[in-house]
Design an enzyme around this catalytic site. Sequence first.
Site, PDB file in Angstrom:
ATOM      1  N   ASP A 104     -38.671  16.703 -12.494  1.00 23.16           N
ATOM      2  CA  ASP A 104     -39.795  17.630 -12.722  1.00 23.16           C
ATOM      3  C   ASP A 104     -40.021  18.466 -11.461  1.00 23.16           C
ATOM      4  OD1 ASP A 104     -40.158  16.765 -15.264  1.00 23.16           O
ATOM      5  OD2 ASP A 104     -42.093  15.787 -14.939  1.00 23.16           O
ATOM      6  N   GLU A 189     -41.616  13.010 -25.258  1.00 27.96           N
ATOM      7  CA  GLU A 189     -40.934  11.945 -26.013  1.00 27.96           C
ATOM      8  C   GLU A 189     -41.924  11.049 -26.741  1.00 27.96           C
ATOM      9  OE1 GLU A 189     -37.239  11.435 -22.878  1.00 27.96           O
ATOM     10  OE2 GLU A 189     -39.182  10.615 -22.373  1.00 27.96           O
ATOM     11  N   LYS A 294     -38.315  13.782 -29.989  1.00 28.30           N
ATOM     12  CA  LYS A 294     -37.452  13.171 -28.979  1.00 28.30           C
ATOM     13  C   LYS A 294     -37.772  11.706 -28.801  1.00 28.30           C
ATOM     14  CE  LYS A 294     -36.710  17.133 -26.172  1.00 28.30           C
ATOM     15  NZ  LYS A 294     -36.553  17.730 -24.868  1.00 28.30           N
ATOM     16  N   THR A 341     -31.693  10.868 -26.072  1.00 28.12           N
ATOM     17  CA  THR A 341     -31.236  11.250 -24.731  1.00 28.12           C
ATOM     18  C   THR A 341     -30.233  10.250 -24.147  1.00 28.12           C
ATOM     19  OG1 THR A 341     -33.125  10.147 -23.782  1.00 28.12           O
ATOM     20  CG2 THR A 341     -33.383  12.471 -24.245  1.00 28.12           C
ATOM     21  N   ALA A 381     -29.552  12.840 -19.888  1.00 23.95           N
ATOM     22  CA  ALA A 381     -30.785  12.486 -19.164  1.00 23.95           C
ATOM     23  C   ALA A 381     -30.791  13.081 -17.757  1.00 23.95           C
ATOM     24  CB  ALA A 381     -30.942  10.981 -19.104  1.00 23.95           C
ATOM     25  N   LEU A 382     -29.675  12.932 -17.040  1.00 23.60           N
ATOM     26  CA  LEU A 382     -29.622  13.415 -15.651  1.00 23.60           C
ATOM     27  C   LEU A 382     -28.567  14.517 -15.541  1.00 23.60           C
ATOM     28  CD1 LEU A 382     -29.732   9.903 -13.896  1.00 23.60           C
ATOM     29  CD2 LEU A 382     -31.659  11.433 -14.312  1.00 23.60           C
ATOM     30  N   ARG A 419     -29.582  20.907 -17.204  1.00 22.90           N
ATOM     31  CA  ARG A 419     -30.423  22.019 -17.515  1.00 22.90           C
ATOM     32  C   ARG A 419     -29.838  23.227 -16.838  1.00 22.90           C
ATOM     33  NH1 ARG A 419     -35.933  21.697 -18.238  1.00 22.90           N
ATOM     34  NH2 ARG A 419     -36.006  19.473 -17.778  1.00 22.90           N
TER      35      ARG A 419
HETATM   36  O1  LIG Z   1     -37.526  20.443 -20.423  1.00 25.82           O
HETATM   37  C1  LIG Z   1     -37.569  19.385 -21.305  1.00 25.82           C
HETATM   38  C2  LIG Z   1     -38.195  18.183 -20.640  1.00 25.82           C
HETATM   39  O2  LIG Z   1     -37.526  17.940 -19.415  1.00 25.82           O
HETATM   40  C3  LIG Z   1     -37.984  16.797 -18.672  1.00 25.82           C
HETATM   41  O3  LIG Z   1     -37.857  15.646 -19.408  1.00 25.82           O
HETATM   42  C4  LIG Z   1     -36.512  15.233 -19.644  1.00 25.82           C
HETATM   43  C5  LIG Z   1     -35.953  14.525 -18.422  1.00 25.82           C
HETATM   44  O4  LIG Z   1     -35.722  15.441 -17.405  1.00 25.82           O
HETATM   45  C6  LIG Z   1     -34.690  13.871 -18.806  1.00 25.82           C
HETATM   46  O5  LIG Z   1     -34.274  13.110 -17.673  1.00 25.82           O
HETATM   47  C7  LIG Z   1     -34.829  12.974 -20.009  1.00 25.82           C
HETATM   48  O6  LIG Z   1     -35.755  11.960 -19.660  1.00 25.82           O
HETATM   49  C8  LIG Z   1     -35.721  10.626 -19.975  1.00 25.82           C
HETATM   50  C9  LIG Z   1     -34.330  10.006 -20.059  1.00 25.82           C
HETATM   51  O7  LIG Z   1     -33.691  10.386 -21.231  1.00 25.82           O
HETATM   52  C10 LIG Z   1     -34.397   8.502 -20.065  1.00 25.82           C
HETATM   53  O8  LIG Z   1     -33.096   7.936 -20.029  1.00 25.82           O
HETATM   54  C11 LIG Z   1     -35.163   8.037 -18.870  1.00 25.82           C
HETATM   55  O9  LIG Z   1     -34.501   8.447 -17.687  1.00 25.82           O
HETATM   56  C12 LIG Z   1     -34.249   7.402 -16.784  1.00 25.82           C
HETATM   57  C13 LIG Z   1     -32.762   7.360 -16.503  1.00 25.82           C
HETATM   58  O10 LIG Z   1     -32.083   7.161 -17.712  1.00 25.82           O
HETATM   59  C14 LIG Z   1     -32.519   6.171 -15.595  1.00 25.82           C
HETATM   60  O11 LIG Z   1     -31.157   6.088 -15.302  1.00 25.82           O
HETATM   61  C15 LIG Z   1     -33.293   6.318 -14.350  1.00 25.82           C
HETATM   62  O12 LIG Z   1     -32.758   7.411 -13.624  1.00 25.82           O
HETATM   63  C16 LIG Z   1     -32.631   7.176 -12.228  1.00 25.82           C
HETATM   64  C17 LIG Z   1     -31.199   7.416 -11.935  1.00 25.82           C
HETATM   65  O13 LIG Z   1     -30.483   6.435 -12.594  1.00 25.82           O
HETATM   66  C18 LIG Z   1     -30.985   7.360 -10.463  1.00 25.82           C
HETATM   67  O14 LIG Z   1     -29.654   7.730 -10.207  1.00 25.82           O
HETATM   68  C19 LIG Z   1     -31.854   8.336  -9.754  1.00 25.82           C
HETATM   69  O15 LIG Z   1     -31.597   9.681 -10.198  1.00 25.82           O
HETATM   70  C20 LIG Z   1     -31.477  10.690  -9.191  1.00 25.82           C
HETATM   71  C21 LIG Z   1     -30.155  11.389  -9.399  1.00 25.82           C
HETATM   72  O16 LIG Z   1     -29.114  10.453  -9.294  1.00 25.82           O
HETATM   73  C22 LIG Z   1     -29.964  12.469  -8.372  1.00 25.82           C
HETATM   74  O17 LIG Z   1     -28.807  13.198  -8.717  1.00 25.82           O
HETATM   75  C23 LIG Z   1     -31.174  13.424  -8.319  1.00 25.82           C
HETATM   76  O18 LIG Z   1     -31.199  14.303  -9.445  1.00 25.82           O
HETATM   77  C24 LIG Z   1     -32.267  15.297  -9.555  1.00 25.82           C
HETATM   78  C25 LIG Z   1     -32.121  16.449  -8.547  1.00 25.82           C
HETATM   79  O19 LIG Z   1     -32.399  15.952  -7.238  1.00 25.82           O
HETATM   80  C26 LIG Z   1     -33.111  17.565  -8.814  1.00 25.82           C
HETATM   81  O20 LIG Z   1     -32.808  18.670  -7.995  1.00 25.82           O
HETATM   82  C27 LIG Z   1     -33.126  17.999 -10.276  1.00 25.82           C
HETATM   83  O21 LIG Z   1     -32.033  18.815 -10.599  1.00 25.82           O
HETATM   84  O22 LIG Z   1     -33.173  16.877 -11.191  1.00 25.82           O
HETATM   85  C28 LIG Z   1     -32.219  15.829 -10.982  1.00 25.82           C
HETATM   86  C29 LIG Z   1     -32.481  14.730 -12.002  1.00 25.82           C
HETATM   87  O23 LIG Z   1     -31.470  14.754 -12.874  1.00 25.82           O
HETATM   88  O24 LIG Z   1     -32.390  12.709  -8.271  1.00 25.82           O
HETATM   89  C30 LIG Z   1     -32.588  11.742  -9.311  1.00 25.82           C
HETATM   90  C31 LIG Z   1     -33.977  11.153  -9.169  1.00 25.82           C
HETATM   91  O25 LIG Z   1     -34.095  10.575  -7.932  1.00 25.82           O
HETATM   92  O26 LIG Z   1     -33.166   8.026 -10.050  1.00 25.82           O
HETATM   93  C32 LIG Z   1     -33.469   8.157 -11.435  1.00 25.82           C
HETATM   94  C33 LIG Z   1     -34.901   7.888 -11.587  1.00 25.82           C
HETATM   95  O27 LIG Z   1     -35.258   6.749 -10.891  1.00 25.82           O
HETATM   96  O28 LIG Z   1     -34.660   6.535 -14.585  1.00 25.82           O
HETATM   97  C34 LIG Z   1     -34.960   7.635 -15.477  1.00 25.82           C
HETATM   98  C35 LIG Z   1     -36.447   7.682 -15.680  1.00 25.82           C
HETATM   99  O29 LIG Z   1     -37.052   8.158 -14.542  1.00 25.82           O
HETATM  100  O30 LIG Z   1     -36.468   8.590 -18.885  1.00 25.82           O
HETATM  101  C36 LIG Z   1     -36.508  10.025 -18.831  1.00 25.82           C
HETATM  102  C37 LIG Z   1     -37.956  10.462 -18.887  1.00 25.82           C
HETATM  103  O31 LIG Z   1     -38.580   9.910 -19.983  1.00 25.82           O
HETATM  104  O32 LIG Z   1     -35.350  13.677 -21.114  1.00 25.82           O
HETATM  105  C38 LIG Z   1     -36.661  14.270 -20.877  1.00 25.82           C
HETATM  106  C39 LIG Z   1     -37.074  14.963 -22.133  1.00 25.82           C
HETATM  107  O33 LIG Z   1     -36.218  16.006 -22.453  1.00 25.82           O
HETATM  108  C40 LIG Z   1     -39.536  16.979 -18.342  1.00 25.82           C
HETATM  109  O34 LIG Z   1     -40.004  15.825 -17.689  1.00 25.82           O
HETATM  110  C41 LIG Z   1     -40.334  17.232 -19.590  1.00 25.82           C
HETATM  111  O35 LIG Z   1     -41.637  17.532 -19.213  1.00 25.82           O
HETATM  112  C42 LIG Z   1     -39.767  18.429 -20.364  1.00 25.82           C
HETATM  113  O36 LIG Z   1     -40.449  18.585 -21.584  1.00 25.82           O
END
Ligand SMILES: OC[C@H]1O[C@H](O[C@H]2[C@H](O)[C@@H](O)[C@@H](O[C@H]3[C@H](O)[C@@H](O)[C@@H](O[C@H]4[C@H](O)[C@@H](O)[C@@H](O[C@H]5[C@H](O)[C@@H](O)[C@@H](O[C@H]6[C@H](O)[C@@H](O)[C@@H](O[C@H]7[C@H](O)[C@@H](O)[C@@H](O)O[C@@H]7CO)O[C@@H]6CO)O[C@@H]5CO)O[C@@H]4CO)O[C@@H]3CO)O[C@@H]2CO)[C@H](O)[C@@H](O)[C@@H]1O
Length: 499
Positions: A104, A189, A294, A341, A381-382, A419
């Site tokens: 976010d 979601e 979702k 997702t 998701a990511l 995204r």
């Molecule tokens: O616009 C539509 C909506 O968009 C957003 O919601 C979406 C959301 O963005 C999506 O991720 C997805 O959300 C769900 C997801 O489906 C679920 O699986 C769960 O997510 C969890 C995930 O599955 C787990 O693995 C874990 O994630 C952690 C991850 O495993 C760690 O590696 C680390 O992630 C790092 C990442 O490795 C790193 O590359 C970096 O990435 C970010 C980057 O720095 C930044 O510049 C930006 O580009 O974003 C990148 C993220 O991809 O940082 C990451 C974070 O440190 O940590 C992860 C978190 O600990 O945990 C996840 C849960 O946190 O739950 C998600 C949420 O329910 O789908 C959503 C709906 O479309 C907005 O939030 C909505 O408001 C929008 O409507």
Amino acid sequence: MALASTNDALLANYVPVYVMLPLGVVNAENVFEDPDGLREQLKQLRAADVDGVMVDVWWGIIESKGPSSYEWGAYRELFKMVQEEGLKLRAIMSFHQCGGNVGDAVYIPIPQWVRDVAAANPDIFYTNRSGTRNPEYLSLGVDNEPLFGGRTAVELYSDFMKSFRENMADFLHACLIRDIEVGLGPAGELRYPSYPQVQGWNFPGIGEFQYVTADFRQAVAEAGHPDWKLPDDAGEYNDTPEKTKFFAENGTYLTEKGKFFLTWYSNKLLKHADQILDRANQAFLGCKLKLAIKVSGVHWWYKDASHAAELTAGYYNLKVRDGYRTIARQLTRHDAILNFTCVEMRDSEQPEEAKSRPEELVQQVLSAAWREGIEVACENALNRYDTAAYNVMLRNARPNGINPNGPPKVRISALTYLRLSDVLLESENWAIFKLFVKKMHADQDYCPDSQNFFKPITPMKRSKPEIPIEKILEATEPLEPYPFDPVTDMFSDETSETS
Ligand SMILES: OC[C@H]1O[C@H](O[C@H]2[C@H](O)[C@@H](O)[C@@H](O[C@H]3[C@H](O)[C@@H](O)[C@@H](O[C@H]4[C@H](O)[C@@H](O)[C@@H](O[C@H]5[C@H](O)[C@@H](O)[C@@H](O[C@H]6[C@H](O)[C@@H](O)[C@@H](O[C@H]7[C@H](O)[C@@H](O)[C@@H](O)O[C@@H]7CO)O[C@@H]6CO)O[C@@H]5CO)O[C@@H]4CO)O[C@@H]3CO)O[C@@H]2CO)[C@H](O)[C@@H](O)[C@@H]1O
């Protein structure tokens, strides 16, 4: 639909690809911030044969001025541009806050005048065990409470969608909008805010149940157990299952009291979805589009007997109880799409201690939707740019590969890639992404009407009659998932090496 030629048969395998627009494309001040920059990017998407874009339509922006005062101007500009660039649109009714979830990048709260109601009625927000409120999304406990200037939460959502229809009538008429993703919880979601990073949750914590107290008291009284309380042994956000009494081996979740709570907690989500989808159906009656919801990919602790993280999120899913087919069955009433997702993740990429199984989870949820006869769409998701992640998406999109004779037995209806960003458009990432789009299209040329070769979209009819909860709960019976082939029409190792 009769398939006239080989080409038509292959087009039935074509999975359209959408790209999620940046979260703040229309900013918190309701300004379309960088139209020239976005137009450039949309042109690139179109040139790469991307089918469309998905975008959040933030309640907190549109109705920020005051009750029933909607301002659609900036979104109209955006939609017009998407239309001019030849892309389709999937619009999210974002009734939640942006900020606090992974990735976010901007902060967009729900309208201030709605949040102000919390001063006198703090229960409009979900509450965790220690009493902390969460302003991300209104608690489903106030769905039918007329606390917002005489309107209930469901009425607020309903009026917003009706206003969307009125103000976007020309785009709807032109079939620009393929589906309306109805926001049903945090991050849009259908779930409880059980794992909020802003409250200290870290992956892979089990999360916490969020409470809707008054309603539970009534439920236990009606069930003849007025002494049953909300669980107080389910631990804290970052616990592991075995650290708690509730989720440990032979824990409370297996007792009558635990089962009663979990059934109540998950049924409330089903009812919440049903009510709001019913309003969405009325708002968009006659429009040529589909409704969608979702479901979050809560893959951590999936391999633990307790499925703790899914349970706190409201997905009552165990080896002996399917917690997703119930959601799919609920959606049959509205012929809505289930958008799931974490479709890019591999089990092998997950930390061992998280007992995480994203691949099995995706297989289970997709199979649940197909068994119930509804369409399923997917998102990653990511952010990922590598062929390994694209291969998992391709496999999940058509689990048995391409069928040269017509629609494959199972397939998803569309994929949204999260995204759009400068990093995605960097030369090497972009080159791989374009190949990925081609593969999702089953190697066919861009086809704006691909849906017609799969399941044509017809004008929305009124939702079917309500499904009794007993009938929905019959879908808790676990069934074998559909077989997914380990290798389908993916990137070869050779492509991966050169990429
Ligand atoms: O616009 C539509 C909506 O968009 C957003 O919601 C979406 C959301 O963005 C999506 O991720 C997805 O959300 C769900 C997801 O489906 C679920 O699986 C769960 O997510 C969890 C995930 O599955 C787990 O693995 C874990 O994630 C952690 C991850 O495993 C760690 O590696 C680390 O992630 C790092 C990442 O490795 C790193 O590359 C970096 O990435 C970010 C980057 O720095 C930044 O510049 C930006 O580009 O974003 C990148 C993220 O991809 O940082 C990451 C974070 O440190 O940590 C992860 C978190 O600990 O945990 C996840 C849960 O946190 O739950 C998600 C949420 O329910 O789908 C959503 C709906 O479309 C907005 O939030 C909505 O408001 C929008 O409507």
